[in-house]
Design an enzyme around this catalytic site. Structure first.
Site, PDB file in Angstrom:
ATOM      1  N   GLU A  93       0.851  -1.202   0.000  1.00 17.84           N
ATOM      2  CA  GLU A  93       0.000   0.000   0.000  1.00 17.84           C
ATOM      3  C   GLU A  93       0.887   1.254   0.000  1.00 17.84           C
ATOM      4  O   GLU A  93       0.635   2.205  -0.737  1.00 17.84           O
ATOM      5  CB  GLU A  93      -0.908  -0.005   1.234  1.00 17.84           C
ATOM      6  CG  GLU A  93      -1.760   1.229   1.414  1.00 17.84           C
ATOM      7  CD  GLU A  93      -2.955   1.300   0.490  1.00 17.84           C
ATOM      8  OE1 GLU A  93      -3.734   0.340   0.422  1.00 17.84           O
ATOM      9  OE2 GLU A  93      -3.134   2.364  -0.168  1.00 17.84           O
ATOM     10  N   HIS A 128       0.189  -9.375  -3.024  1.00 19.43           N
ATOM     11  CA  HIS A 128      -1.100  -8.966  -3.555  1.00 19.43           C
ATOM     12  C   HIS A 128      -1.334  -9.542  -4.953  1.00 19.43           C
ATOM     13  O   HIS A 128      -0.391  -9.639  -5.735  1.00 19.43           O
ATOM     14  CB  HIS A 128      -1.061  -7.435  -3.669  1.00 19.43           C
ATOM     15  CG  HIS A 128      -2.327  -6.746  -3.379  1.00 19.43           C
ATOM     16  ND1 HIS A 128      -2.708  -5.596  -4.023  1.00 19.43           N
ATOM     17  CD2 HIS A 128      -3.316  -7.020  -2.503  1.00 19.43           C
ATOM     18  CE1 HIS A 128      -3.860  -5.185  -3.554  1.00 19.43           C
ATOM     19  NE2 HIS A 128      -4.258  -6.024  -2.630  1.00 19.43           N
ATOM     20  N   HIS A 143      -9.020  -3.223   6.422  1.00 10.49           N
ATOM     21  CA  HIS A 143      -8.077  -2.358   5.700  1.00 10.49           C
ATOM     22  C   HIS A 143      -8.742  -0.986   5.607  1.00 10.49           C
ATOM     23  O   HIS A 143      -9.748  -0.825   4.916  1.00 10.49           O
ATOM     24  CB  HIS A 143      -7.829  -2.967   4.318  1.00 10.49           C
ATOM     25  CG  HIS A 143      -6.884  -2.194   3.458  1.00 10.49           C
ATOM     26  ND1 HIS A 143      -5.522  -2.415   3.443  1.00 10.49           N
ATOM     27  CD2 HIS A 143      -7.095  -1.189   2.560  1.00 10.49           C
ATOM     28  CE1 HIS A 143      -4.945  -1.602   2.572  1.00 10.49           C
ATOM     29  NE2 HIS A 143      -5.885  -0.844   2.023  1.00 10.49           N
ATOM     30  N   HIS A 199       2.560  26.483  29.919  1.00  3.46           N
ATOM     31  CA  HIS A 199       2.814  25.055  29.624  1.00  3.46           C
ATOM     32  C   HIS A 199       4.270  24.723  29.954  1.00  3.46           C
ATOM     33  O   HIS A 199       4.575  23.708  30.552  1.00  3.46           O
ATOM     34  CB  HIS A 199       2.572  24.741  28.145  1.00  3.46           C
ATOM     35  CG  HIS A 199       1.126  24.640  27.777  1.00  3.46           C
ATOM     36  ND1 HIS A 199       0.624  23.639  26.983  1.00  3.46           N
ATOM     37  CD2 HIS A 199       0.069  25.409  28.102  1.00  3.46           C
ATOM     38  CE1 HIS A 199      -0.677  23.810  26.823  1.00  3.46           C
ATOM     39  NE2 HIS A 199      -1.039  24.886  27.491  1.00  3.46           N
TER      40      HIS A 199
HETATM   41  C1  HCA Z   1      -5.701  -1.467  -3.922  1.00  3.37           C
HETATM   42  C2  HCA Z   1      -6.973  -1.318  -3.118  1.00  3.37           C
HETATM   43  C3  HCA Z   1      -6.830  -1.771  -1.688  1.00  3.37           C
HETATM   44  C4  HCA Z   1      -6.853  -3.273  -1.590  1.00  3.37           C
HETATM   45  C5  HCA Z   1      -6.832  -3.817  -0.198  1.00  3.37           C
HETATM   46  C6  HCA Z   1      -6.595  -5.307  -0.076  1.00  3.37           C
HETATM   47  C7  HCA Z   1      -8.006  -1.116  -0.951  1.00  3.37           C
HETATM   48  O1  HCA Z   1      -4.852  -0.609  -3.844  1.00  3.37           O
HETATM   49  O2  HCA Z   1      -5.552  -2.423  -4.636  1.00  3.37           O
HETATM   50  O3  HCA Z   1      -6.334  -5.973  -1.068  1.00  3.37           O
HETATM   51  O4  HCA Z   1      -6.693  -5.827   1.051  1.00  3.37           O
HETATM   52  O5  HCA Z   1      -7.786  -0.127  -0.262  1.00  3.37           O
HETATM   53  O6  HCA Z   1      -9.127  -1.582  -1.136  1.00  3.37           O
HETATM   54  O7  HCA Z   1      -5.627  -1.270  -1.128  1.00  3.37           O
HETATM   55 CU    CU Z   2      -5.781   0.312   0.253  1.00  2.00          CU
END
Ligand code: HCA
Ligand code: CU
Length: 377
Positions: A12, A71, A193, A287
Site C-alpha cells: 500500500e 497482492h 483495511h 505550559h
Molecule cells: C488497492 C486497493 C486496496 C486493496 C486492499 C486489499 C483497498 O490498492 O488495490 O487488497 O486488502 O484499499 O481496497 O488497497
Molecule cells: Cu488500500
C-alpha cells in the site's frame, strides 16, 4: 486474543505518489518491521512487472519471523506470480460494487465475479498458499453482496476475509457494525483495511478491534494511496498505552520513521502524533513552566517511550531579539521571484532575504522558521 498487525508499507505504501522501493529498501524495512514485532508483512504485487517480481522474491527471502503476503487480482497468472516469488499468503482482492469495479471486472455481473473469485481461491489453495480474500470497497457495498461474495470465498477455501474501507468513508460506529456482522457470520478471522480520507482510519481501527476484528492493516507513517491508511506507529502506541499490549519495540519508532523518510522522501508534518517534529514540543509560557515541574500536565505519555525527547521552545517573539545572526528583512529580491529565499554567507552571518511583495507577517513567519532551524521555503 490479541490483535494481529499486518504492515503494508511495502505494498500500500508503495502506492503513495512518488514512492518506489528497491529490493534493498524492502529488505531493510522488513528487518525493522520484524524487530518491531508485526505479525504479517505485505510486500508487493509481483505480477505488476518482472522487476516487481524480482524485488518481491529477494525481499521475501529476507523475512525471518513474519509471514509474508503478496497482492494479486483474482487472476491465475497473478496468483502464480505470488507463489513463484515466495509468498506464504496471497492477498486476492475483488470488488462487487459497481462504483469501484477494476477494469478486469468492469461490465461483468455478480455471478461472473463470484466465479472468478472462487476459481482463483481454489487455484491458490492448490498452490499451497494461504489466502486472504479482500472485498474491496466493502464500506460502500450492500451487506447482502458482501455476504454473497465472502461466503463463497470461505467455501472455496479462503483462510481470512478482509473488508476494505477503500475510500475511507466509514465512521467508527459503521465500521464496528459491519465488522461485528462479519465476525458473527463468517467462520474465519476477519481483517480490516482502513483508508484515512476523513482522518478516521485510526479511530475506525479501534472500533474494528472492539467489534472483534483479528487483523488490522497498517503502514509506517500511514503512507498509501491518497491520505493513506492506519499509521502503524500510532496504533502500536495506542495499543500499548490503552490496551496494555506491550509487544511492540516502541523505542524503535524513530528508526522506522527515518527509514521511510529516507527511502520515500515523505516527511510527516510537524503536528503528526508520535513522529511529528513538534509532537513533544511545549511553547506557551504556562505550559513550559508546568511541564518543567510535572511533564504529565501537558503530555499524554513520556516522549522517551517512543524514542523521542521533550522540547521546550521559547515563544518566537522573545527569541527574535536573541537571534545569533544578522537579518535583513524586506530586501527586494530580483523581480519576477515570488518566493522567500535565504542566503548564508558564513557562520553567524546569516541573512534572510525577502521578496519585495511579501508582507511583514510573512517575514516574521520566515524568521521564526529560520530560528527554529528550518530553512525558509
Ligand atoms: C488497492 C486497493 C486496496 C486493496 C486492499 C486489499 C483497498 O490498492 O488495490 O487488497 O486488502 O484499499 O481496497 O488497497
Ligand atoms: Cu488500500
Amino acid at each position: 486474543m490479541s490483535i494481529k498487525i499486518l504492515d503494508s508499507t511495502l505494498r500500500e505504501g508503495e502506492q503513495h505518489p512518488g514512492v518506489r522501493f528497491s529490493a534493498d529498501d524492502k529488505i531493510h524495512l522488513i528487518q525493522l518491521l520484524e524487530e518491531f514485532h508485526v505479525d504479517y508483512i505485505e510486500i508487493g504485487h509481483p505480477a505488476i512487472s518482472p522487476e516487481d517480481a524480482e524485488i518481491c522474491k529477494k525481499a521475501a527471502q529476507a523475512a525471518r519471523k513474519a509471514e509474508i503476503l503478496m497482492h494479486a487480482r483474482a487472476v491465475p497468472e497473478e496468483i502464480k506470480a505470488t507463489q513463484q516469488a515466495g509468498a506464504h499468503w496471497v492477498g486476492i482482492w475483488a470488488s462487487i460494487n459497481p462504483l469501484s469495479l477494476t477494469t478486469k471486472f468492469r461490465g461483468k455481473d455478480k455471478s461472473d465475479i463470484a466465479k472468478r473469485v472462487i476459481q482463483s481461491i481454489e487455484y491458490a489453495k492448490q498452490l499451497d498458499l494461504k489466502v486472504r480474500f479482500t472485498i474491496e470497497d466493502a464500506s460502500r457495498t450492500e451487506w447482502e453482496d458482501i455476504q454473497f461474495l465472502a461466503s463463497l470465498a470461505v467455501g472455496a477455501g479462503a483462510d481470512r476475509i478482509s473488508l476494505a474501507d477503500t475510500t475511507g468513508v466509514w465512521e467508527p460506529y459503521q465500521c464496528a457494525q459491519t465488522i461485528k456482522t462479519a465476525v458473527d457470520n463468517f467462520p474465519c478471522e476477519i481483517e480490516v483495511h482502513l483508508h484515512n480520507d476523513f482522518g478516521l482510519a485510526t479511530a475506525n481501527a479501534l472500533a474494528a478491534i472492539e467489534a472483534g476484528a483479528s487483523v488490522i492493516d497498517t503502514s509506517i507513517l500511514g503512507i498509501g494511496e491518497r491520505s493513506g491508511i492506519v499509521d502503524l506507529l500510532q496504533l502500536a502506541v495506542i495499543l500499548q498505552e490503552k490496551r496494555a499490549d506491550t509487544r511492540f519495540s516502541l523505542e524503535q519508532i524513530p528508526l522506522l520513521s527515518q527509514a521511510v523518510q529516507m527511502t520515500t522522501h515523505h516527511r510527516p508534518d510537524s503536528l503528526r502524533p508520535i513522529t511529528g517534529r513538534h509532537a513533544f514540543t511545549h511553547t506557551a509560557t504556562y505550559h513550559r513552566k508546568a511541564v518543567s515541574v510535572q511533564p504529565e500536565s501537558y503530555e499524554a505519555f513520556e516522549p522517551t517511550l517512543v524514542g523521542r525527547t521533550r522540547q521546550i521552545l521559547e515563544r518566537p517573539t522573545s527569541v527574535i531579539s536573541k537571534l545569533p545572526c544578522r537579518l535583513q528583512i524586506g530586501k527586494p529580491f530580483p523581480k519576477g521571484s515570488s518566493e522567500l529565499k535565504y542566503h548564508t554567507d558564513g557562520p553567524g552571518k546569516r541573512w534572510v532575504l525577502m521578496d519585495h511583495r511579501v508582507d511583514s507577517r510573512t517575514s516574521l513567519y520566515a524568521i521564526k522558521r529560520f530560528f527554529n532551524g528550518e530553512e525558509p521555503e
